[in-house]
Design a protein around this motif. Structure first.
Motif, short mmCIF file in Angstrom:
data_model
loop_
_atom_site.label_atom_id
_atom_site.label_comp_id
_atom_site.label_asym_id
_atom_site.label_seq_id
_atom_site.Cartn_x
_atom_site.Cartn_y
_atom_site.Cartn_z
N ALA A 65 70.95 162.95 65.37
CA ALA A 65 70.11 163.92 66.09
C ALA A 65 68.63 163.67 65.88
O ALA A 65 67.80 164.03 66.73
N GLN A 66 68.25 163.04 64.74
CA GLN A 66 66.84 162.82 64.44
C GLN A 66 66.26 161.64 65.23
O GLN A 66 65.05 161.47 65.27
N SER A 67 67.11 160.83 65.85
CA SER A 67 66.63 159.63 66.53
C SER A 67 65.78 159.98 67.75
O SER A 67 66.13 160.84 68.55
N ARG A 68 64.66 159.27 67.90
CA ARG A 68 63.80 159.44 69.08
C ARG A 68 64.18 158.46 70.19
O ARG A 68 63.57 158.47 71.26
N ASN A 78 56.40 160.12 60.96
CA ASN A 78 56.44 161.58 60.89
C ASN A 78 56.02 162.02 59.49
O ASN A 78 56.85 161.99 58.57
N THR A 104 57.58 165.03 70.24
CA THR A 104 58.85 165.46 69.62
C THR A 104 58.77 165.49 68.11
O THR A 104 59.72 165.93 67.44
N LEU A 105 57.68 165.02 67.53
CA LEU A 105 57.58 164.91 66.08
C LEU A 105 57.18 166.26 65.46
O LEU A 105 56.49 167.05 66.09
#
Length: 283
Positions: free
Chosen positions: A21-24, A229, A282-283
């Motif tokens: 889920a953390q993948s951009r 991030n 998104t960060l």
């Protein structure tokens, strides 16, 4: 890399990780799919470690053009593909799997390409052989950084890591050009350096900042932090204050996706300001 079909057909790809889920990657690939009007999709694919062989081998049957690979699966995929690109073999990890026309799987690592491209965004004339380079950290990211710099002509890489055994293991890639420096001497290692790269997690959100004095670093040196991030880590802020060129980790993330997208969808994408803004948001 070679795409498995023309960009006119519907193309399916994704990113495999656990968690994922953390993948951009879905954001940046989705941006390009929309920009170039490509019929396709890019999906997050959460895969538990014990199901990784099934997932990778199932890509052709599911109609995927390929997939990206994120933590913790990059090393494990090496043994699951039919052929491994020499760069990925040297790094010891695969971050891109391409399904070939005959259904076989090829493994690549585009992190090295992405890292060099991010440096040249900041300084187009950068060449790794122009002076000593300091790499902090000895994990998978450090291996990709080291291979990229070696292939670009680096002659003196000063590698320092809190665990020296791990640094010694990485140095075996090229012992004549990678020299291990004790972590306690990391500040002094910056003397005369042309580039400093933080490949550790220190400075990332939720981690302590990197403890590194830049006093010995020449003002002409570049400072790169693969952390994205936050985008502006304390290391990069300190570098900018003293006049050093600073390169954040977002550029590496964006550029490493370029050859993967081309392999999956048949179009060579551009890393634009709009893409950077979309992912940064998104960060």
């Amino acid at each position: 890399m070679s795409p498995a079909a023309s960009p006119q057909s519907f193309r399916l790809a994704g990113v495999i990780g656990w968690p994922v889920a953390q993948s951009r990657s879905p954001v940046l690939h989705g941006h390009w799919l929309s920009q170039y009007g490509i019929r396709g999709a890019y999906l997050p694919l959460p895969v538990q470690p014990d199901r990784l062989p099934d997932a990778i081998r199932g890509l052709p049957a599911l109609g995927f053009s390929g997939c990206n690979v994120t933590i913790p699966h990059k090393p494990g995929v090496l043994k699951l593909v039919d052929r491994v690109d020499p760069v990925a073999a040297r790094i010891g990890a695969v971050n891109t799997v391409v399904v070939q026309d005959d259904g076989t799987l090829s493994g690549f690592n585009t992190d090295a390409y992405g890292f060099l491209a991010s440096l040249r965004d900041a300084r187009p004339d950068f060449r790794a052989g122009t002076g000593p380079i300091v790499i902090l950290g000895a994990g998978g990211a450090a291996r990709a950084v080291a291979v990229a710099l070696l292939d670009d002509g680096a002659t003196d890489i000063r590698l320092t890591n809190r665990t020296q055994d791990r640094a010694q293991e990485l140095a075996r890639i090229d012992p004549s050009r990678i020299h291990v420096i004790d972590w306690a001497r990391r500040h002094d290692a910056l003397d005369g350096a042309a580039l400093v790269v933080n490949s550790t997690s220190q400075g990332m959100v939720g981690y302590p900042p990197l403890d590194l004095s830049l006093d010995a670093l020449p003002a002409t040196a570049m400072v790169s932090d693969i952390v994205y991030n936050p985008l502006e880590t304390e290391l990069l802020a300190a570098a900018r204050r003293r006049g050093n060129a600073a390169v954040d980790g977002l550029g590496m993330l964006l550029h490493q996706a370029v050859p993967a997208f081309e392999a999956f969808y048949g179009v060579r994408p551009n890393v634009s300001k709009a893409l950077r803004q979309a992912v940064a948001a998104t960060l």
